[in-house]
Motif scaffolding. Structure first.
Motif, PDB file in Angstrom:
ATOM      1  N   ARG A   1       2.885  -1.901  -5.560  1.00  0.00           N
ATOM      2  CA  ARG A   1       2.887  -1.410  -4.186  1.00  0.00           C
ATOM      3  C   ARG A   1       3.723  -2.339  -3.292  1.00  0.00           C
ATOM      4  NH1 ARG A   1       1.037  -4.430   0.250  1.00  0.00           N
ATOM      5  NH2 ARG A   1      -0.692  -3.154   0.939  1.00  0.00           N
TER       6      ARG A   1
ATOM      7  N   MET B   1      -0.084   5.434   2.160  1.00  0.00           N
ATOM      8  CA  MET B   1      -1.528   5.318   1.931  1.00  0.00           C
ATOM      9  C   MET B   1      -1.946   6.363   0.896  1.00  0.00           C
ATOM     10  SD  MET B   1      -4.830   6.211   2.836  1.00  0.00           S
ATOM     11  CE  MET B   1      -5.397   6.751   4.412  1.00  0.00           C
ATOM     12  N   GLY B   2      -2.823   5.950  -0.023  1.00  0.00           N
ATOM     13  CA  GLY B   2      -3.327   6.882  -1.029  1.00  0.00           C
ATOM     14  C   GLY B   2      -2.464   7.001  -2.269  1.00  0.00           C
TER      15      GLY B   2
ATOM     16  N   ALA C   1      -2.153  -1.029  -7.194  1.00  0.00           N
ATOM     17  CA  ALA C   1      -3.139  -0.320  -6.375  1.00  0.00           C
ATOM     18  C   ALA C   1      -3.606   0.871  -7.226  1.00  0.00           C
ATOM     19  CB  ALA C   1      -2.525   0.152  -5.053  1.00  0.00           C
TER      20      ALA C   1
ATOM     21  N   GLN D   1     -13.750   3.434  -7.457  1.00  0.00           N
ATOM     22  CA  GLN D   1     -13.912   2.752  -6.165  1.00  0.00           C
ATOM     23  C   GLN D   1     -12.601   2.725  -5.371  1.00  0.00           C
ATOM     24  OE1 GLN D   1     -16.897   1.520  -5.250  1.00  0.00           O
ATOM     25  NE2 GLN D   1     -17.761   2.208  -7.194  1.00  0.00           N
ATOM     26  N   SER D   2     -11.549   3.322  -5.888  1.00  0.00           N
ATOM     27  CA  SER D   2     -10.244   3.132  -5.243  1.00  0.00           C
ATOM     28  C   SER D   2      -9.435   4.427  -5.163  1.00  0.00           C
ATOM     29  CB  SER D   2      -9.452   2.072  -6.031  1.00  0.00           C
ATOM     30  OG  SER D   2      -8.119   2.087  -5.645  1.00  0.00           O
ATOM     31  N   ILE D   3      -8.858   4.659  -3.981  1.00  0.00           N
ATOM     32  CA  ILE D   3      -8.012   5.846  -3.792  1.00  0.00           C
ATOM     33  C   ILE D   3      -6.541   5.490  -3.989  1.00  0.00           C
ATOM     34  CG2 ILE D   3      -9.542   7.065  -2.205  1.00  0.00           C
ATOM     35  CD1 ILE D   3      -7.055   5.713  -0.199  1.00  0.00           C
TER      36      ILE D   3
ATOM     37  N   LYS E   1      -3.436   2.880  -2.874  1.00  0.00           N
ATOM     38  CA  LYS E   1      -3.157   1.957  -1.764  1.00  0.00           C
ATOM     39  C   LYS E   1      -3.980   2.313  -0.519  1.00  0.00           C
ATOM     40  CE  LYS E   1       0.328  -0.077   1.107  1.00  0.00           C
ATOM     41  NZ  LYS E   1       1.370   0.325   2.049  1.00  0.00           N
ATOM     42  N   LYS E   2      -4.574   1.325   0.079  1.00  0.00           N
ATOM     43  CA  LYS E   2      -5.500   1.576   1.197  1.00  0.00           C
ATOM     44  C   LYS E   2      -4.806   1.663   2.551  1.00  0.00           C
ATOM     45  CE  LYS E   2      -9.491  -0.786  -0.823  1.00  0.00           C
ATOM     46  NZ  LYS E   2      -8.779  -1.271  -2.035  1.00  0.00           N
ATOM     47  N   GLN E   3      -3.665   0.959   2.670  1.00  0.00           N
ATOM     48  CA  GLN E   3      -3.050   0.837   3.993  1.00  0.00           C
ATOM     49  C   GLN E   3      -1.917   1.861   4.210  1.00  0.00           C
ATOM     50  OE1 GLN E   3      -2.974  -1.533   1.597  1.00  0.00           O
ATOM     51  NE2 GLN E   3      -4.538  -3.006   2.219  1.00  0.00           N
TER      52      GLN E   3
ATOM     53  N   ASN F   1     -11.680  13.566  -2.451  1.00  0.00           N
ATOM     54  CA  ASN F   1     -10.678  12.844  -1.661  1.00  0.00           C
ATOM     55  C   ASN F   1     -10.105  13.679  -0.497  1.00  0.00           C
ATOM     56  OD1 ASN F   1     -10.837  10.407  -3.020  1.00  0.00           O
ATOM     57  ND2 ASN F   1      -9.407  11.065  -4.610  1.00  0.00           N
TER      58      ASN F   1
ATOM     59  N   VAL G   1      -9.348  11.852   2.666  1.00  0.00           N
ATOM     60  CA  VAL G   1      -8.137  10.999   2.666  1.00  0.00           C
ATOM     61  C   VAL G   1      -6.924  11.854   3.045  1.00  0.00           C
ATOM     62  CG1 VAL G   1      -6.682   9.460   1.282  1.00  0.00           C
ATOM     63  CG2 VAL G   1      -9.141   9.583   0.820  1.00  0.00           C
TER      64      VAL G   1
END
Ligand code: TPP
Length: 309
Positions: free
Chosen positions: A144, A150-151, A157, A162-164, A166-168, A283, A286
């Protein structure tokens, strides 16, 4: 406006036989930018897919002068070349007029080369910096970057329970370039070739720095079939994920293209494996968040450009 008949007569900046992946947008972008010029170009590129694949020692695919740069300093290296050229011209040692172009991927531009780019823009040198933005560190295995949406699923990432991904949201680098109040800043897409060539012409004709941020779809990292590159680039524009605009001197904003009907972001997400997980029901929020950010940014851009919603 670029004229196809005229462009046909121009020399290509990149020769065939380079080693970029099939369907990679970056050589298309470079060729489109190169077609904007009859003048010789001096090009430098940061380490990244484009640099390593077009210049495997002892070969080069560049029909121009080419300076190898480190990952972090294509803007600084080309700055040095441009300063030397100005001095030589002043002393009559170089007769020919030339233009200078610094290239970098998003890793080399948004992240590690940002200070070098900012310095170049602040010094007011006559250079076009073009970022081919494939939204991750592709050359080293799809990590990343601060340009990654994001996403997105990337190797650093990863997607899981627990993770989608990249968060930002990505950094607004075009906005950072605008804040330097340089003569010309623009976004572009290889799907809108006439716009890209016209903007490159403008960028290289201003007597000072110019920055272009160009979306560069990557079949490998974005996970789509290699013949869909231009379609994906067009979808990025038509969903307003990647709006096309230009800004002169930090304050004159101009919208370059307004989709007749703005498409939903799901059209863009569905077309790429890097977003596959976002289409699962859990999701949905998101996707909503991404759509809201796009809608808000688009409304703000229309306002800045004085365009109708
Ligand atoms: C100082 C430094 N750190 C790390 C590297 C290793 N490296 C080479 S290319 C690259 C990623 C380039 O990513 P980007 O600029 O986005 O270009 P792309 O490969 O996507 O075209 C990295 C991390 C390096 N060459 N120099």
């Amino acid at each position: 406006m670029a004229n196809l008949k005229e462009l046909n007569k121009r020399k290509e900046l990149l020769s065939g036989g380079h080693r970029m992946c099939a369907g990679c947008a970056s050589p298309i972008i470079v060729r489109q930018m190169g077609l904007s010029q009859e003048m010789p170009l001096v090009v430098g590129s940061a380490t990244g897919c484009l640099e390593v694949s077009t210049t495997p020692n002892p070969f080069t695919a560049w029909n121009s002068s080419f300076v190898h740069c480190a990952f972090e300093n294509s803007a600084a290296t080309v700055s040095g070349a441009e300063a030397a050229y100005r001095s030589l011209r002043r002393r009559g040692k170089v007769k020919e007029e030339m233009r200078f172009v610094a290239l970098g991927g998003d890793g080399g531009t948004y992240d590690i080369g940002l200070q070098s780019l900012s310095g170049m823009l602040e010094r007011g040198q006559r250079i076009l910096y073009l970022c081919y933005n494939n939204e991750a560190y592709m050359n080293t295995g799809v990590q990343r970057s601060s340009a990654t949406p994001m996403g997105t699923q990337t190797t650093t990432a990863p997607v899981g329970k627990q993770s989608i991904g990249k968060k930002q949201f990505p950094k607004d680098l075009t906005g950072i370039a605008v804040a330097h109040r340089i003569p010309f800043v623009a976004t572009a897409s290889p799907s809108h070739w006439n716009d890209l060539i016209t903007k490159s012409q403008k960028a290289l004709s201003v007597d000072g720095p110019a920055f272009m941020n160009v979306i560069s779809p990557c079949p490998l990292g974005w996970a789509y079939p290699s013949d869909k590159t231009i379609e994906i680039a067009k979808l990025a524009v038509d969903t307003c994920f990647w709006p096309l605009y230009e800004v002169e001197n930090g304050n004159a904003w101009k919208l370059s293209y307004k989709p007749a009907a703005k498409k939903p972001i799901t059209d863009y997400l569905k077309a790429q494996g890097r977003f596959r997980h976002l289409l699962r029901p859990e999701n949905a929020s998101v996707v909503e968040e991404i759509q809201k950010r796009i809608d808000d940014d688009w409304a703000a851009l229309l306002k800045r450009c004085g365009a109708e919603a």
